[in-house]
Design an enzyme around this catalytic site. Structure first.
Site, short mmCIF file in Angstrom:
data_model
loop_
_atom_site.label_atom_id
_atom_site.label_comp_id
_atom_site.label_asym_id
_atom_site.label_seq_id
_atom_site.Cartn_x
_atom_site.Cartn_y
_atom_site.Cartn_z
N ASP A 1 0.85 -1.19 0.00
CA ASP A 1 0.00 0.00 0.00
C ASP A 1 0.89 1.24 0.00
O ASP A 1 2.01 1.20 0.53
CB ASP A 1 -0.91 0.02 1.24
CG ASP A 1 -2.21 0.78 1.01
OD1 ASP A 1 -2.14 2.00 0.80
OD2 ASP A 1 -3.28 0.15 1.05
N TYR B 1 -12.14 6.98 -12.77
CA TYR B 1 -12.34 5.72 -12.05
C TYR B 1 -13.11 4.72 -12.91
O TYR B 1 -12.67 3.58 -13.09
CB TYR B 1 -13.09 5.99 -10.75
CG TYR B 1 -13.30 4.79 -9.86
CD1 TYR B 1 -12.23 4.25 -9.14
CD2 TYR B 1 -14.54 4.20 -9.73
CE1 TYR B 1 -12.41 3.14 -8.31
CE2 TYR B 1 -14.74 3.10 -8.90
CZ TYR B 1 -13.66 2.57 -8.20
OH TYR B 1 -13.84 1.48 -7.39
#
Length: 319
Positions: free
Chosen positions: A35, A147
């Site tokens: 991450d 997105y």
């Protein structure tokens, strides 16, 4: 008997990543959590740092990654409009470059890969409920397109690699999911409504509140995700992953006001561009293939989520 695997979870410090990591660790797998903390947090995964089966690597998936693992869950990407519209170019890069990088890794290692796709594939749908065969109605140049189209391109990449190289892929289209460890300020409707109710602020509803969504409790979703990935057959998806229960924004707000005992009223704001009017997954594939159905009723799941956010507020973690 489950054979222990070393599993890469990109976006592993995010909401879904944290719950997936816990499920995999609890059954004895090793988890490599990757991450960059754009929306994920160290607090989400803090409880795992003492676990010898857990490893964390701070890394951005838009850059190549060279590791040795047995399977990949690609969850990396901000998932709420508030976050993915902050840096739309980076959002597209995360969807597209990120997919290319993890696909290249999966191809080299000859391992299966799960792609966390989205109900945003369907855009503002003209088919209801949405089945996997529906191609969607998406604005390719609107404010949500970074997105929506990024995730559509990631799906195209997954299937291109599958057809060209025989790579074993799993594509799951995730509908609205909620539960503990959601980011309290991520701008999604459940977290927005709960935080506003707990603070006694007016609950902000965009438009007249008649638009609908289907809300899946996170534990139900993760259970399906793991079933899908454990399937060693040739089923690739795409497969809808969500709860077909459908609620209007007004119904959701009233449920949250009731659970919190809040005195919050309702404040109406203009509807954002390209905001879908309705969303509901057809889950016949998940039901017939895996015998999966959501177990958690909306009110029960919301109660657990409210408790989580209330605790954050009382501890002063969020304001």
């Amino acid at each position: 008997m489950h054979l222990k695997k070393r599993i890469l979870v990109t976006g592993g410090a995010g909401f879904l990543g944290r719950h997936l990591a816990k499920t995999l660790l609890d059954r004895g797998d090793e988890v490599l959590c990757v991450d960059n903390f754009f929306t994920g947090t160290r607090d989400n995964i803090a409880e795992f740092f003492g676990n010898p089966n857990f490893e964390f690597l701070r890394h951005d998936v838009t850059l190549p990654l060279v590791v040795e693992v047995d399977a990949i869950f690609n969850l990396a990407c901000p998932a709420s409009p508030v976050h993915y519209q902050v840096d739309p170019v980076q959002t597209i890069k995360t969807c597209v470059h990120g997919a290319i990088n993890v696909l290249g890794l999966a191809k080299r290692l000859k391992i299966p890969i799960f792609q966390a796709s989205t109900s945003e594939i369907y855009g503002d749908p003209e088919v209801h409920p949405q089945t996997e065969s529906y191609w969607g109605k998406v604005n390719p140049i609107g404010p949500r397109s970074c997105y929506d189209e990024g995730k559509r391109c990631a799906e195209a990449l997954m299937f291109a690699y599958h057809r060209q190289t025989g790579l074993r892929i799993k594509v799951g289209r995730i509908f609205n999911t909620y539960g503990p460890y959601m980011h309290p300020n991520d701008g999604r409707v459940v977290s927005n409504f709960i935080m506003q109710a707990l603070k006694g602020q007016p609950i902000t509803i965009y438009g007249d509140g008649s638009q609908t969504r289907s809300f899946c409790f996170v534990e139900d979703l993760i259970r399906l995700m793991v079933l899908f990935m454990d399937d060693e057959g040739d089923f690739t998806g795409p497969m809808n992953m969500g709860n077909p229960g459908e609620f209007s924004m007004l119904e959701l707000a009233q449920n949250i006001i009731d659970i919190t005992g809040s005195g919050s009223g309702i404040s109406h704001e203009p509807l954002p561009a390209d905001d879908p009017k309705q969303r509901r997954p057809d889950i016949e594939i998940a039901k017939s293939r895996y015998g999966w159905e959501p177990r958690t009723q909306l009110r029960d799941g919301l109660t657990r989520t409210v408790e989580y956010f209330d605790n954050l507020l009382k501890r002063g973690v969020v304001r």
